[in-house]
Every structure is written in structure tokens, then in C-alpha cells.
Design a protein around this motif. Structure first.
Motif: not given
Ligand SMILES: NC(=O)CCC(=O)C(=O)O
Length: 251
Positions: A188-210
């Protein structure tokens, strides 16, 4: 999972879990054995965890057993008092001619849920590839998309690209929570991600459990839509009921 949710008491307003975490998105043979109704033990435990922690809880998705129909891949949102505030049956089923695509029924309803500061539109994993779903959710008032997933590592480039695309084109936040580890032999990819309305990545997890924690201001959706009002320039409305696009060949 319930104890992880409880740990967020006082620390988070909204907690998001991934897709099909009771089985794994690729553990096809477990869908039927683990499926449960929306008043089953997983929902009960998640409702209690939400109310114990006093958080809004997007409890990811579970295989839902509908006593009168097929199984569904259903995402669940609980309020801080433990009420089931929304249930979304995944519309686009993954697997082409196998897996979820044949073992589960397709949802038919676009689902939004009002949180105190933002209207959330729901999608699940493979749905991320279908922009018309998210445009429909915007038409229903969505400002933030929450998307649990079990996305494979081998298509991680698509995950990031599509999460950012859905955010930019809809000028909305995307909160996408993916499973980590290996499920039924599928890394599995992991890498949960939060993107803002301008398309910028606000936060991104790594590949593991987090646990990925992010602060975001929902008011940025309205501000972005006002400052750069591209959504107002929609012309064709191909996804609007009753619209009549015209097609013609050549000149
Ligand atoms: N669980 C899923 O929906 C997997 C989707 C996927 O692997 C893809 O879109 O690629």
C-alpha cells in the motif's frame, strides 16, 4: 482503531481513517465474512470512540452488509456525540472484472455532510479518478473532500497527482487517508495527503503507519473561490442534469 481515535481527544476536531481497514481493500475473500450492517460492532465501536473523544470521525469505510441487497464499500461519518451523520456507498468500484467490482454493489448517491466550519463531500479511493463525482459534490455545496483509500504503492504517482487535481479544479481541500503496509500481497502507498484549495500540499505522511496532523482554515475555500473565480466560468455543464451539450464533426 478505537483507542487511536480516543487519543485524539482534545487534539483534533476531525479524525479520518482509511478505506476498508477491517479487511484491507484487496482482501476480497474477507469482504463477505467481515461485512456488517450499519448498526454492527464496528459502527458501534466507532460511534463510541467519536463520542468518547468528542471529535467528528470519518471512520474510513467498511464492507457493509445490507440485509436486502449486495455488500457495499461504505464510508461512515460520526458526530462528536456518536450519531451516524453520513454513510456513503462507494460509487466507482475498483477491480474491473474482479474484486470489489464484482463482489460489491455500486452506491448511487452523492453524499455531503455539514461540519461546523465546512461542508464535506465524500468519496472513496478509486472515486478519486472520476472528476465528475467531485464536481457534483461541489454543486451540492462541498468545500472539503474527505477520501479514505487503500491505494497501491505502484500507482502512488497517480494518488498525489489526482488528489492535487481534485483540489485545484474544485478549489477545495482534499483530505485523503491511505492504508500502509501490505494487504493481501498488495503493498500500500500510505502517503496520506492534505491539499489546499490552491493545490498546494499542506501535509503528507510517509509510507508507513503514521498519524498525520494538520491545521487548516476552511474559510480559505470561499476566499480562493472569490479571488480566482474559475468555478463561475463553467460553460458546458456536462454533468448537470438536463444539460444539452452539442457535438459536431469538424468545421
Ligand atoms: N481500493 C481502490 O479503490 C483502489 C484504487 C486503485 O488502485 C487505483 O485507482 O489505482
Amino acid at each position: 482503531m478505537a483507542s487511536l481515535v480516543r487519543e485524539q481527544a482534545g487534539a483534533a476536531d476531525l479524525v479520518v481513517l482509511p478505506e476498508l481497514w477491517t479487511t484491507g481493500a484487496f482482501a476480497y475473500e474477507e469482504f463477505a465474512t467481515e461485512a456488517e450492517p450499519l448498526d454492527g460492532p464496528t459502527c458501534e465501536a466507532m460511534a463510541k470512540a467519536a463520542s468518547d473523544a468528542g471529535v467528528w470521525l470519518h471512520a474510513g469505510s467498511i464492507p457493509e452488509r445490507d440485509p436486502e441487497g449486495p455488500l457495499y464499500n461504505t464510508s461512515l461519518v460520526f458526530s462528536p456525540s456518536g450519531e451516524l451523520a453520513a454513510a456513503y456507498r462507494k460509487i466507482h468500484r475498483f477491480g474491473f472484472d474482479k474484486g470489489e467490482a464484482v463482489l460489491m454493489g455500486a452506491g448511487e448517491d452523492l453524499v455531503t455532510v455539514r461540519l461546523p466550519d465546512t461542508t464535506v463531500g465524500l468519496g472513496t479511493c478509486y472515486d478519486l479518478r472520476f472528476p465528475e463525482l467531485f464536481r457534483g459534490l461541489v454543486d451540492a455545496g462541498a468545500e472539503t473532500f474527505v477520501l479514505p483509500a487503500g491505494w497501491p504503492e505502484r500507482r502512488r504517482a497517480h494518488w498525489t497527482l489526482l488528489a492535487r487535481a481534485r483540489a485545484v479544479e474544485n478549489q477545495a481541500f482534499v483530505l485523503a487517508c491511505g492504508t500502509a503496509g501490505t494487504h493481501a500481497g498488495v503493498p500500500q502507498a500510505g502517503h496520506s495527503i492534505v491539499v489546499d484549495p490552491w493545490g498546494e500540499v499542506l501535509a503528507e505522511a510517509g509510507p508507513g503507519e503514521e498519524i498525520l496532523t494538520v491545521d487548516f482554515d476552511p474559510a480559505r475555500v470561499a476566499a480562493t473561490r472569490e479571488q480566482f473565480p474559475a468555478l463561475k466560468d463553467r460553460v458546458l455543464g456536462l454533468d448537470r442534469p438536463g444539460s444539452r451539450p452539442r457535438y459536431r464533426d469538424g468545421a
